[in-house]
Design an enzyme around this catalytic site. Sequence first.
Site, PDB file in Angstrom:
ATOM      1  N   CYS A 149      32.946  24.611  64.677  1.00 23.80           N
ATOM      2  CA  CYS A 149      33.736  24.318  63.479  1.00 23.80           C
ATOM      3  C   CYS A 149      34.858  25.348  63.320  1.00 23.80           C
ATOM      4  CB  CYS A 149      32.848  24.307  62.243  1.00 23.80           C
ATOM      5  SG  CYS A 149      31.532  23.067  62.289  1.00 23.80           S
ATOM      6  N   CYS A 172      29.653  26.675  61.800  1.00 22.91           N
ATOM      7  CA  CYS A 172      29.208  26.924  63.173  1.00 22.91           C
ATOM      8  C   CYS A 172      30.400  27.343  64.045  1.00 22.91           C
ATOM      9  CB  CYS A 172      28.554  25.674  63.758  1.00 22.91           C
ATOM     10  SG  CYS A 172      29.694  24.294  64.024  1.00 22.91           S
TER      11      CYS A 172
END
Length: 80
Positions: free
Chosen positions: A13, A10
């Site tokens: 992240c 994501c």
Amino acid sequence: MEIKILGTGCAKCKQLEKVVREAVDEMSLDATVVKVTELTDIMEYGIMSTPGLVVDGEVRLAGRLPKMAEVKSILERAGA
């Protein structure tokens, strides 16, 4: 020092990985940064939400994106 970024890919992240790598460079740390993307591997650390930050096997942060200063503080406390 071994640093693991836990996340499936994501945006948060990816941003955590970027911030951690910048912190390692700025602090001139002898560290290996590893991205852990497999859900089964992430679950082994017992975190319920990503991104996660693991330093030398210990979960230091989970579920939010820290600022650079906090990342540096985490790394310093971990023995950097």
